[in-house]
Design an enzyme around this catalytic site. Structure first.
Site, PDB file in Angstrom:
ATOM      1  N   HIS A 128       0.864  -1.277  -0.032  1.00  0.00           N
ATOM      2  CA  HIS A 128      -0.012  -0.127  -0.264  1.00  0.00           C
ATOM      3  C   HIS A 128       0.937   1.478  -0.055  1.00  0.00           C
ATOM      4  CE1 HIS A 128      -3.699   2.291   0.621  1.00  0.00           C
ATOM      5  NE2 HIS A 128      -2.930   3.087   1.545  1.00  0.00           N
ATOM      6  N   ASP A 164      -7.197  -1.970   4.263  1.00  0.00           N
ATOM      7  CA  ASP A 164      -5.924  -1.206   4.628  1.00  0.00           C
ATOM      8  C   ASP A 164      -5.787  -1.524   6.049  1.00  0.00           C
ATOM      9  OD1 ASP A 164      -5.600  -1.214   2.018  1.00  0.00           O
ATOM     10  OD2 ASP A 164      -6.104   0.923   1.851  1.00  0.00           O
ATOM     11  N   CYS A 728      45.080  19.501 -10.107  1.00  0.00           N
ATOM     12  CA  CYS A 728      45.317  17.848  -9.588  1.00  0.00           C
ATOM     13  C   CYS A 728      46.689  17.509  -9.583  1.00  0.00           C
ATOM     14  CB  CYS A 728      44.343  17.266 -10.750  1.00  0.00           C
ATOM     15  SG  CYS A 728      42.751  17.685 -10.983  1.00  0.00           S
TER      16      CYS A 728
END
Length: 923
Positions: A128, A164, A728
């Site tokens: 559900h 439910d 880098c």
């Protein structure tokens, strides 16, 4: 993330799940969700003894039935299970005959009798889509949005005789984004995680570990299915409540209001952040003030004065239009069809006839919806037309916007001709008069060929590091934006012209894009300079210049991607041929850093595009502007929509979602090692994406006493201070031979004193500001640690006394191997120097390699034999001899060890974005 015992066991054996407890299952339900639950349960070794689903509709089976019939699983298609409240005996007998131990009900629209629910040994479990006991009933997702819940989720519960109300077995929840719709919530979380949870629940039952937690009635709610008659919008409330009502009814039944005396249904609502674009006023019944028809859609206002945006409008006759076209919806003229297009129209007429079987004849005026078509018929029409006419980009919304057959054919032909793509790109620029020019900077997300605000309306400020001033606000992409961008990229790859394009034509577009970048190079360099702090002359030559070279290099590769023919040994006579093909991967994600914003984009995306992929790129949060300008130029170059998507925002949200997304097949990342590890983990757990990582470094530079001293000083400084040390491959540690150490340091300091620190737009500036304040603070802390550990600060180490984020070029000596600054990179203008004993080649090599990083390295010596020996022994992806920072678009770039794997640049980079397919033919 749902980790269970079964997943842990699969680490050790691909077949280990077959040794766990398994059940005989009956699957009762329907839909694609039911199909996925069924397939995944079978993969886990459970035996599905029967599938009970709905009858075929118009000769077409439900997806669950299709999958089960293909596998040979018994399939039952009962139109109903009971009559007048009583079970049908024949149906009950057929069910009992399969001998199920558990009923699994992933999605079921039929009423199942209790004697069926209770029949199996373990009973029945149901999925559900709400966090029970909240939103019981059939429209749970809709009511989650209508009520403005901050959390959504689902429940797997044990079926009982209530609606439910059964005991809870398992629940999962997620945050509701401000502009989530039923579709985005379902696709992002409720569908994929719900499938996993159903499978986990079955295994818990099989292992005897499944809980039964009674539902509390406290906080329980039940809401019925909304009807069109009670879906009218109350405009006399705050904007968020209006927005929630509209999105909660989108697409069915549709929230409506009255405009110009007629009922109009509103679709595609979002809260509007930032300024409201100019537009034409529109009176809307019951609104606190007139709406505004803008180029982005219809703006409505709540009683709190806040705006929301509506994308599409649907009229009483079923016709849907973009809200932005409200005042011009009747202006389009008809197109004359060619003979080939008339043949296609005839085939499409037959498709309409097969769907609208109740209509005697399909006339030009036949209305799809007035003839009884429903939403599933829309999907069928779109898919059948796409199947007949491969390549046409058709969506369900197109049917709503062209509801008569004549209008549909006109729309279809325009799409087929590409005329629908000719609309001029609309850009809201942030402009700035700087560097003797006016720069025009897009600042919104770039998705599917359009610039648009983030779905949640959020934005953030991007800062000029030269003085700390705000350049402009930039859209802050959400998870929903990522999903839309990936969807656009997937559609462009699967069905767009990019995937069908001749490789040489693809190369021509990339050449054109490079030409446009060159045409705008001064503007790009200026934007790069104010957004990242790069010195303008360096930005022009390297940041932008190398980006242009990169696109030209890979454009040339497009029509040169080749496979091989391979001799194979088989039974004689050998009449076999094996060959390989290099194919693109699909949708790729690229996440780039802030030190070279445009160049890092080019290094990865050029190879990615040349290989034929589509991409979603996340620029660094602090430097998004050149990436967004690049997106603008890509449109001008003719790159089809959806091929390139740019999402500014946070790594934690956008980057993480890209790592997790199941439709992405490759992720290329440049950044820190810890984040690289997290990305690699997420890519593995999600769908085993291909990954390439360019990570941290602590690149050693060895300077021997027999070097060219002038060159070693000049290049050694460049190895550290190039691009303010935000590089880098910067030399993170210099090893200088003892006999020249003092002279070397003296000459370096002498040269530093000559460097001009200042405005990066000043052509005489040598050293600009650090990229952003947090990074400057980190560098200052790095220097403090070095001093505390006992290294000698020879020069610098402090912030420059001026506005902005400037740092003095810094030199440390007497750095010992155990020190923090000897092991960790600064990523800034900090030279870390250690001396080594004269002639101790092996000793310095050991120290240089004593790091977990291996991105780059260098050596200075006049002895070529020594140089080659050292280069062979250095454990790094790049070795520079008597030079440094000399990268080229044709030379592969990437690291070893914890500096990552995979290559940028060169032919190697192209291979990162291709897959190899082997084909064997017997003739």
């Amino acid at each position: 993330m749902l980790w269970t015992a079964s997943q842990v066991l699969r680490k050790f054996s691909t077949s280990s799940h077959y040794y766990q407890n398994k059940l005989k299952l009956a699957i009762i339900g329907q839909s694609l969700f039911g199909q996925e639950v069924y397939s995944n349960l079978r993969k886990q070794g459970h035996k599905v003894v029967g599938v009970f689903t709905v009858p075929d509709k118009d000769g077409k089976a439900d997806p669950l039935a299709v999958a089960a019939e293909k596998d040979g699983t018994p399939v039952f298609k009962f139109p109903r299970w009971r009559v007048k409240g009583k079970p049908i005996p024949e149906v009950v007998d057929a069910y009992k005959a399969v001998g199920a131990e558990l009923n699994v009900m992933p999605f079921c629209s039929q009423f199942i009798p209790m004697n069926i629910i209770d029949q199996p040994k373990h009973g029945s479990i149901i999925y559900h889509p709400s966090i029970l006991p909240l939103h019981r009933g059939a429209s749970a997702i809709n009511w989650t949005l209508i009520h403005g819940d901050k959390k959504a989720g689902f429940t797997v519960f044990w079926a009982d005789d209530g609606l439910d109300t059964g005991p809870i077995l398992l629940q999962r929840e997620c945050a509701v984004e401000p502009n989530d719709t039923v579709d985005t919530l379902y696709n992002r979380f409720l569908f994929p995680e719900g499938i996993k949870a159903m499978v986990e629940s079955v295994q818990l039952i099989a292992d005897g570990k499944a809980p039964r937690v009674p539902q509390s009635e406290e906080g329980a709610s039940y809401e019925g299915i909304q009807k069109k008659s009670n879906a009218k919008i109350n405009l006399a409330q705050p904007a968020e409540a209006i927005h929630n009502w509209i999105r909660g009814h989108d697409k069915v039944p549709g929230a409506w209001t009255v405009i110009d005396g007629q009922t109009v249904t509103l679709y595609g609502s979002s809260m509007l952040g930032g300024s409201v674009p100019a537009g034409q006023p529109l009176e809307v019944e019951g609104a606190s003030q007139p709406g505004l028809v803008t180029k982005n859609g219809l703006v409505l206002y709540g009683t709190d004065g806040k705006p929301l945006l509506v994308k599409n409008l649907q009229f009483e006759d079923g016709k849907m239009i973009p809200a932005s076209k409200y005042f011009s919806s009747g202006e389009s003229s008809s197109v004359e069809l060619t003979d080939d297009e008339k043949k296609m129209a005839s085939e499409i007429r037959n498709i309409w006839k097969s769907i609208l079987s109740n209509v005697p004849a399909i006339e030009d005026t036949t209305d799809f919806f007035k003839s009884g078509a429903a939403s599933m018929d829309v999907v069928r029409l779109v898919e059948e037309v796409k199947q007949k006419c491969a390549g046409v980009q058709l969506q369900t919304e197109d049917v709503y916007m062209a509801t008569t057959f004549q209008d549909f054919i006109q729309m279809f032909v325009r799409k087929l001709r590409g005329e629908d793509q000719e609309e001029e790109l609309v850009i809201d620029y942030a402009t700035k008069d700087v560097n003797n020019m006016t720069v025009k900077m897009p600042y919104q997300c770039f998705i599917n060929g359009q610039f648009e605000d983030a779905e949640n309306g959020k934005s953030y400020q991007t800062i000029n590091p030269t003085d700390g001033s705000v350049i402009c606000k930039v859209s802050y992409a959400s998870v929903g934006d990522v999903d839309r961008a990936v969807e656009a990229a997937k559609e462009a790859y699967d069905n767009g012209p990019w995937g069908r394009m001749n490789p040489r034509d693809r190369g021509s577009l990339l050449y054109k894009l490079a030409d446009l970048m060159e045409e705008h190079q001064e503007e790009l360099a200026t934007i790069e300079s104010i957004d990242s702090g790069a010195v303008y002359t360096l930005a022009l030559k390297t940041h932008v210049g190398m980006s242009i070279q990169t696109f030209r290099y890979f454009a040339g590769w497009c029509d040169k991607i080749q496979g091989k023919t391979i001799p194979i040994n088989q039974a004689r006579p050998n009449r076999n041929l094996t060959f390989t093909k290099r194919e693109p991967l699909g949708v790729c994600a690229i996440v780039i850093p802030w030190n070279y914003p445009l160049m890092m984009l080019a290094w990865k995306s050029a190879a990615c595009l040349a290989a034929g992929n589509t991409l979603v790129l996340k620029p660094a949060q602090v430097t998004p502007l050149t990436a967004l300008k690049f997106a603008e130029l890509s449109v001008k170059a003719g790159i089809p929509k959806g091929v390139i998507n740019i999402l500014p925002g946070s790594g934690g949200m956008v980057g993480q979602r890209l790592s997790d997304h199941p439709d992405i097949r490759k992720l290329g990342f440049t950044g820190s090692t810890p984040i690289g590890k997290q990305i690699m983990k997420s890519c593995a757990v999600s769908n085993l994406k291909k990954v390439s990582l360019e990570l941290g470094g602590k690149s050693p530079l060895i300077i021997f006493s027999d070097c060219d001293m002038d060159k070693a000083v000049r290049m050694g400084m460049s190895s550290v201070y190039f691009n303010k040390g935000e590089n880098c491959i910067a030399a993170g540690r210099l090893f200088v031979e003892e006999s020249i150490h003092d002279e070397y340091i003296s000459r370096v300091v002498e040269e530093i004193k000559k460097m001009k620190i200042g405005d990066p737009l000043d052509r005489s500036t040598d050293h600009g500001p650090q990229n952003h304040k947090a990074h400057l603070d980190k560098l200052l802390e790095y220097c403090e640690v070095g001093i505390k550990e006992g290294a000698t600060l020879v020069y610098g180490g402090k912030q420059v006394d001026r506005p902005g984020y400037f740092m003095e070029p810094t030199v440390f000596t007497d750095v010992e191997d155990h020190m923090f600054i000897a092991k960790e990179e600064s990523f800034g203008p900090v030279m870390v120097v250690s001396k080594f004993k004269n002639g101790d080649v092996e000793g310095v090599l050991h120290r240089a390699n004593d790091t977990e990083y291996g991105l780059a390295s260098g050596v200075f010596t006049r002895d070529i034999n020594k140089a080659m020996y050292v280069s062979e022994r250095l454990e790094a992806g790049t070795v520079f001899i008597n030079t440094y920072n000399k990268t080229d678009v044709a030379s592969p770039f990437g690291g070893f060890k914890q500096s990552g794997f995979g290559k940028d640049l060169g032919e190697d980079a192209l291979m990162e974005y291709l897959k190899t397919k082997a084909v064997t033919v017997e003739y």
